[in-house]
Scaffold this motif. Structure first.
Motif, mmCIF file in Angstrom:
data_model
loop_
_atom_site.group_PDB
_atom_site.id
_atom_site.type_symbol
_atom_site.label_atom_id
_atom_site.label_comp_id
_atom_site.label_asym_id
_atom_site.label_seq_id
_atom_site.Cartn_x
_atom_site.Cartn_y
_atom_site.Cartn_z
ATOM 1 N N ARG A 224 -10.891 -24.262 -25.109
ATOM 2 C CA ARG A 224 -11.183 -22.953 -25.324
ATOM 3 C C ARG A 224 -12.726 -22.531 -25.318
ATOM 4 N NH1 ARG A 224 -6.861 -20.762 -28.548
ATOM 5 N NH2 ARG A 224 -6.214 -22.839 -28.973
ATOM 6 N N ILE A 225 -13.141 -21.508 -24.654
ATOM 7 C CA ILE A 225 -14.423 -21.079 -24.699
ATOM 8 C C ILE A 225 -15.126 -20.956 -25.988
ATOM 9 C CG2 ILE A 225 -15.535 -19.006 -24.159
ATOM 10 C CD1 ILE A 225 -14.734 -18.884 -21.623
ATOM 11 N N HIS A 226 -14.162 -20.567 -26.987
ATOM 12 C CA HIS A 226 -14.800 -20.304 -28.388
ATOM 13 C C HIS A 226 -15.164 -21.663 -28.959
ATOM 14 C CE1 HIS A 226 -15.067 -18.312 -32.084
ATOM 15 N NE2 HIS A 226 -14.006 -18.962 -32.718
ATOM 16 N N GLU A 264 -9.367 -16.865 -27.349
ATOM 17 C CA GLU A 264 -8.039 -17.103 -26.838
ATOM 18 C C GLU A 264 -8.217 -17.212 -25.330
ATOM 19 O OE1 GLU A 264 -5.500 -13.609 -27.416
ATOM 20 O OE2 GLU A 264 -5.551 -14.124 -29.603
ATOM 21 N N THR A 265 -9.543 -17.819 -24.538
ATOM 22 C CA THR A 265 -9.476 -18.066 -23.380
ATOM 23 C C THR A 265 -9.828 -19.524 -23.119
ATOM 24 O OG1 THR A 265 -10.309 -16.018 -23.226
ATOM 25 C CG2 THR A 265 -10.921 -17.576 -21.244
ATOM 26 N N PHE A 266 -9.225 -20.336 -22.108
ATOM 27 C CA PHE A 266 -9.624 -21.427 -21.664
ATOM 28 C C PHE A 266 -10.305 -21.557 -20.274
ATOM 29 C CE2 PHE A 266 -6.154 -21.887 -24.598
ATOM 30 C CZ PHE A 266 -6.239 -23.113 -25.363
ATOM 31 N N SER A 267 -11.583 -22.188 -20.640
ATOM 32 C CA SER A 267 -12.374 -22.221 -19.223
ATOM 33 C C SER A 267 -13.615 -22.914 -19.773
ATOM 34 C CB SER A 267 -12.886 -20.956 -18.645
ATOM 35 O OG SER A 267 -13.506 -21.045 -17.652
ATOM 36 N N ASN A 268 -14.183 -23.619 -18.461
ATOM 37 C CA ASN A 268 -15.514 -24.479 -18.458
ATOM 38 C C ASN A 268 -16.749 -23.637 -18.628
ATOM 39 O OD1 ASN A 268 -15.241 -23.815 -15.918
ATOM 40 N ND2 ASN A 268 -15.084 -25.920 -15.393
ATOM 41 N N CYS A 269 -16.727 -22.265 -18.614
ATOM 42 C CA CYS A 269 -17.867 -21.623 -18.562
ATOM 43 C C CYS A 269 -19.103 -21.746 -19.328
ATOM 44 C CB CYS A 269 -17.714 -19.793 -18.669
ATOM 45 S SG CYS A 269 -16.086 -19.327 -17.665
ATOM 46 N N PRO A 270 -18.752 -22.191 -20.842
ATOM 47 C CA PRO A 270 -20.061 -22.381 -21.462
ATOM 48 C C PRO A 270 -20.741 -23.736 -21.031
ATOM 49 C CG PRO A 270 -18.236 -21.972 -22.857
ATOM 50 C CD PRO A 270 -17.693 -21.918 -21.607
ATOM 51 N N ARG A 273 -21.457 -23.122 -16.323
ATOM 52 C CA ARG A 273 -22.500 -21.935 -16.274
ATOM 53 C C ARG A 273 -22.358 -21.335 -14.938
ATOM 54 N NH1 ARG A 273 -26.116 -21.080 -20.942
ATOM 55 N NH2 ARG A 273 -25.062 -22.319 -22.594
ATOM 56 N N PHE A 274 -23.152 -20.543 -14.447
ATOM 57 C CA PHE A 274 -22.853 -19.757 -13.179
ATOM 58 C C PHE A 274 -24.454 -19.759 -12.403
ATOM 59 C CE2 PHE A 274 -19.388 -18.295 -15.472
ATOM 60 C CZ PHE A 274 -18.250 -18.364 -14.305
ATOM 61 N N ASN A 275 -24.341 -19.888 -10.979
ATOM 62 C CA ASN A 275 -25.246 -19.476 -9.972
ATOM 63 C C ASN A 275 -26.635 -20.236 -10.155
ATOM 64 O OD1 ASN A 275 -23.750 -17.235 -9.335
ATOM 65 N ND2 ASN A 275 -24.388 -16.085 -10.859
ATOM 66 N N VAL A 279 -26.826 -19.701 -16.811
ATOM 67 C CA VAL A 279 -26.346 -18.436 -17.698
ATOM 68 C C VAL A 279 -24.836 -18.456 -17.476
ATOM 69 C CG1 VAL A 279 -28.407 -17.281 -17.459
ATOM 70 C CG2 VAL A 279 -26.463 -16.928 -15.814
ATOM 71 N N TRP A 280 -24.230 -17.717 -18.350
ATOM 72 C CA TRP A 280 -22.812 -17.371 -18.301
ATOM 73 C C TRP A 280 -22.898 -15.874 -19.314
ATOM 74 C CZ3 TRP A 280 -18.966 -17.884 -22.375
ATOM 75 C CH2 TRP A 280 -19.344 -18.638 -23.675
ATOM 76 N N PRO A 281 -21.725 -15.361 -19.145
ATOM 77 C CA PRO A 281 -21.622 -13.765 -19.660
ATOM 78 C C PRO A 281 -22.204 -13.923 -21.187
ATOM 79 C CG PRO A 281 -19.928 -14.153 -18.412
ATOM 80 C CD PRO A 281 -20.471 -15.684 -18.429
ATOM 81 N N VAL A 282 -21.622 -15.042 -21.982
ATOM 82 C CA VAL A 282 -22.121 -14.946 -23.495
ATOM 83 C C VAL A 282 -23.491 -15.089 -23.686
ATOM 84 C CG1 VAL A 282 -21.546 -16.019 -25.885
ATOM 85 C CG2 VAL A 282 -19.788 -15.049 -24.191
ATOM 86 N N GLY A 287 -19.458 -10.270 -23.943
ATOM 87 C CA GLY A 287 -18.358 -11.182 -24.468
ATOM 88 C C GLY A 287 -17.787 -11.640 -23.267
ATOM 89 N N CYS A 288 -16.888 -12.667 -23.509
ATOM 90 C CA CYS A 288 -15.967 -12.952 -22.487
ATOM 91 C C CYS A 288 -14.880 -12.066 -22.418
ATOM 92 C CB CYS A 288 -15.368 -14.485 -22.763
ATOM 93 S SG CYS A 288 -14.003 -15.037 -22.070
ATOM 94 N N ILE A 289 -14.197 -11.780 -21.142
ATOM 95 C CA ILE A 289 -13.167 -10.715 -21.051
ATOM 96 C C ILE A 289 -11.910 -11.668 -20.618
ATOM 97 C CG2 ILE A 289 -14.735 -8.936 -20.300
ATOM 98 C CD1 ILE A 289 -13.576 -9.301 -17.577
ATOM 99 N N GLY A 290 -11.777 -12.676 -20.855
ATOM 100 C CA GLY A 290 -10.602 -13.547 -20.686
ATOM 101 C C GLY A 290 -9.895 -13.586 -19.340
ATOM 102 N N CYS A 291 -11.027 -13.802 -18.300
ATOM 103 C CA CYS A 291 -10.381 -13.530 -16.998
ATOM 104 C C CYS A 291 -9.616 -14.866 -16.467
ATOM 105 C CB CYS A 291 -11.674 -13.104 -16.048
ATOM 106 S SG CYS A 291 -12.517 -14.559 -15.614
ATOM 107 N N THR A 292 -9.716 -15.967 -17.092
ATOM 108 C CA THR A 292 -8.945 -17.174 -16.624
ATOM 109 C C THR A 292 -7.568 -17.150 -17.146
ATOM 110 O OG1 THR A 292 -9.718 -18.394 -18.444
ATOM 111 C CG2 THR A 292 -10.987 -18.328 -16.459
ATOM 112 N N GLU A 293 -7.407 -16.182 -17.862
ATOM 113 C CA GLU A 293 -5.774 -16.207 -18.467
ATOM 114 C C GLU A 293 -4.808 -15.357 -17.593
ATOM 115 O OE1 GLU A 293 -5.060 -18.318 -20.982
ATOM 116 O OE2 GLU A 293 -7.047 -19.180 -20.446
#
Ligand code: SF4
Ligand code: SF4
Length: 358
Positions: A224-226, A264-270, A273-275, A279-282, A287-293
């Protein structure tokens, strides 16, 4: 191994970039360093798997994210370890030549199918037609012959924005229409490293990575991202941004109250990260918008309103951030100020209806 790498790959993709990309993918996969040479060997073997990449109802953002990232070596690496036989956005062929390439690969070669975009099913699928065929018909022709199927992006995995209520075209994800296992690399867009990791896992071990109950690779969507967010300590201590631009936003407090869907979102973003700029949104204040769900356009909106409740494991407490704050104020306000807290909810926060195993 060095010679193989240097002679097999695109000259623009130097050895350093190649190894960096493999190492990133290995880390995302949770592989030890000992596996990297095996992955390098598999990627540089010259036996590039053929890939057919179909576009249906989508914005092409997943392709843009994958191939035009600020990390050019990653895009080159992906293009170098696969043979992209058919991809409507980037292939040079057009018209009959393009159709010939598609049918030749489907009929005569093993291939991996990648689908980007949802498939409309209402009115016999007429809402998405390519070369005189509906997306449903194309998928029905190609998918049964694929040796592996990857749905990339939340549109292809779960329908995406097209499937948002009232879903006027009857859009669905690939897994709703095929009888074979589908690897769902969800996200809007997904991280290119998750796609690269899936391909490298397939090349190295000759099988797809382990999936969660939603068909997503556990290596990328198992947490979970959280639970691995750098702002988590602020959540646990009751320190929240109240509105964008306030003093707490500038201090980097938790974004839960301004709509973060990380609980409520599951992903490896933290972690991933990106690019290539760490960085990542948070991390940059959104905030994360839950785009993987699945169905996040319906279930995670309004994006700037808080989730109605969170569960605090080990306590049985179901509370929103306000009630967490009230408990906090009663205990520790004098010591740490109105937005600080004792460690209520020190354990992992679990979202409604989720499961630990993802
Ligand atoms: S609510 Fe969002 S910002 Fe706050 S800790 Fe969880 S994931 Fe991070
Ligand atoms: S932080 Fe959330 S919204 Fe952003 S890409 Fe990751 S899962 Fe999607």
């Amino acid at each position: 191994m060095a010679d193989t790498v240097n002679t097999t790959l695109d000259p623009q993709l130097n050895r350093r970039g190649f190894l960096k990309g493999i190492t990133m993918a290995a880390a995302a996969l949770g592989m030890s360093d000992a596996v990297i040479p095996k992955m390098v060997e598999a990627a540089a073997s010259g036996e590039r798997p053929r890939v057919i990449w179909l576009h249906f109802q989508e914005c092409t953002g997943c392709t843009e994210s994958l191939l035009r990232s600020s990390h050019p070596d990653l895009a080159r690496l992906i293009l170098d370890i696969i043979s992209l036989d058919y991809h409507e956005t980037v292939m040079a062929a057009a018209g009959h030549q393009a159709e010939h390439n598609l049918h030749d690969t489907v009929q005569n070669h093993p291939f991996i199918l990648v689908v980007e975009g949802a498939i409309p099913t209402k009115e016999n699928g007429i809402h998405c037609m390519i070369a005189g065929k509906t997306a449903m018909e194309i998928l029905a022709e190609v998918a049964p012959k694929a040796s592996a199927i990857i749905a990339i992006g939340t549109c292809a995995t779960y329908g995406g924005v097209q499937a948002a209520a009232p879903n006027p075209t009857g859009a669905v994800g690939v897994q709703e229409l095929v009888d074979k296992p589908v690897v769902n690399i969800s996200g809007c867009p997904p991280n290119p490293v998750s796609f690269l990791g899936t391909i490298l896992h397939y090349l190295t071990f000759n099988r797809l990575p382990e999936l969660d109950k939603l068909g997503r690779p556990k290596f990328a969507y198992g947490r979970r991202i959280h639970d691995h967010c750098e702002r988590r300590a602020h959540f646990d201590e009751g320190r929240f941004v109240e509105q964008f631009g306030d003093e707490f936003h500038k201090l980097g407090y938790c974004l839960y109250k301004v709509g973060c869907k990380g609980p409520e979102t599951f992903s490896n973003c933290p972690a991933v990260r990106f690019n290539d700029v760490d960085v990542w949104p948070v991390s940059v204040g959104h905030g994360c918008i839950g785009c993987t769900e699945p169905n996040f356009w319906d279930t995670m909106t309004p994006f700037y309103e808080r989730l109605p409740q969170v569960k605090i494991p080990g306590t049985g407490i179901v509370a929103d951030a306000d009630s967490i704050g009230k408990k906090v104020i009663g205990v520790t306000a004098a010591a740490v100020g109105v937005h600080a807290a004792v460690g209520i909810g020190k354990g992992l926060i679990k979202g409604k209806g989720g499961s630990d195993e993802a």
